[in-house]
Design a protein around this motif. Structure first.
Motif, PDB file in Angstrom:
ATOM      1  N   THR A 250      61.214  53.435  33.684  1.00  0.00           N
ATOM      2  CA  THR A 250      60.813  52.695  34.882  1.00  0.00           C
ATOM      3  C   THR A 250      62.040  52.267  35.690  1.00  0.00           C
ATOM      4  O   THR A 250      62.077  52.427  36.918  1.00  0.00           O
ATOM      5  N   ARG A 251      63.027  51.733  34.997  1.00  0.00           N
ATOM      6  CA  ARG A 251      64.252  51.293  35.684  1.00  0.00           C
ATOM      7  C   ARG A 251      64.984  52.470  36.318  1.00  0.00           C
ATOM      8  O   ARG A 251      65.510  52.369  37.426  1.00  0.00           O
ATOM      9  N   MET A 252      65.020  53.606  35.610  1.00  0.00           N
ATOM     10  CA  MET A 252      65.704  54.785  36.128  1.00  0.00           C
ATOM     11  C   MET A 252      64.992  55.323  37.367  1.00  0.00           C
ATOM     12  O   MET A 252      65.635  55.701  38.351  1.00  0.00           O
ATOM     13  N   THR A 253      63.665  55.337  37.354  1.00  0.00           N
ATOM     14  CA  THR A 253      62.894  55.796  38.513  1.00  0.00           C
ATOM     15  C   THR A 253      63.173  54.914  39.726  1.00  0.00           C
ATOM     16  O   THR A 253      63.403  55.423  40.834  1.00  0.00           O
ATOM     17  N   ALA A 254      63.172  53.605  39.518  1.00  0.00           N
ATOM     18  CA  ALA A 254      63.459  52.681  40.626  1.00  0.00           C
ATOM     19  C   ALA A 254      64.887  52.870  41.120  1.00  0.00           C
ATOM     20  O   ALA A 254      65.144  52.873  42.334  1.00  0.00           O
TER      21      ALA A 254
ATOM     22  N   GLU B 254      69.424  53.132  47.155  1.00  0.00           N
ATOM     23  CA  GLU B 254      70.663  53.620  47.775  1.00  0.00           C
ATOM     24  C   GLU B 254      71.725  53.867  46.703  1.00  0.00           C
ATOM     25  O   GLU B 254      72.474  54.833  46.778  1.00  0.00           O
ATOM     26  N   ASP B 255      71.783  52.995  45.714  1.00  0.00           N
ATOM     27  CA  ASP B 255      72.748  53.180  44.619  1.00  0.00           C
ATOM     28  C   ASP B 255      72.462  54.470  43.857  1.00  0.00           C
ATOM     29  O   ASP B 255      73.379  55.197  43.464  1.00  0.00           O
ATOM     30  N   GLY B 256      71.192  54.754  43.637  1.00  0.00           N
ATOM     31  CA  GLY B 256      70.821  55.972  42.925  1.00  0.00           C
ATOM     32  C   GLY B 256      71.200  57.220  43.691  1.00  0.00           C
ATOM     33  O   GLY B 256      71.609  58.219  43.101  1.00  0.00           O
TER      34      GLY B 256
END
Length: 123
Positions: A66-70, A75-77
């Motif tokens: 969940t955290r990785m998807t968000a 923008e950071d991702g």
């Protein structure tokens, strides 16, 4: 089991059967209760060399996903910055997180002595 980790067994007996004074019971009965503990009890997991319980691993994996998807949608991702740390990695100890040594004390006085030594206030 008692010789392997007395504290873990005592916690399991208290949690599961509400036995707080195992010495007041017949040895065979305590042995039966001990062997009847669930597979994810503290003592059985410790004897099997298992640290985290399966439910914790599953919840950490879900939280990581969940955290990785968000993060990927932020923008950071997009730029690869501030990637979230893996909870699962912290639980199973994948080497990316430093494990902290836990120290216990038998009494408040022992703690006070160690605190004084660490802070340089030995008297």
């Amino acid at each position: 089991m008692l010789n392997f980790d007395k504290d873990a067994l005592l916690c399991d007996l208290a949690e599961t059967y509400h036995i707080y004074d195992y010495k007041s019971l017949p040895c065979r009965m305590v042995a039966t209760f001990s062997c009847g503990l669930r597979e994810n009890s503290r003592i059985k997991m410790k004897m099997a060399g298992i640290d985290p319980i399966p439910e914790q691993i599953l919840m950490a994996a879900i939280a990581d996903g969940t955290r990785m998807t968000a993060w990927l949608q932020s923008e950071d991702g997009a730029t690869g910055k501030n990637r979230p740390k893996s909870l699962l990695g912290m639980i199973i100890g994948d080497g990316t997180e430093k494990s902290k040594e836990i120290q216990t004390f038998d009494s408040g006085e022992d703690f006070d002595r160690e605190w004084a030594r660490l802070t340089g206030k030995e008297g």
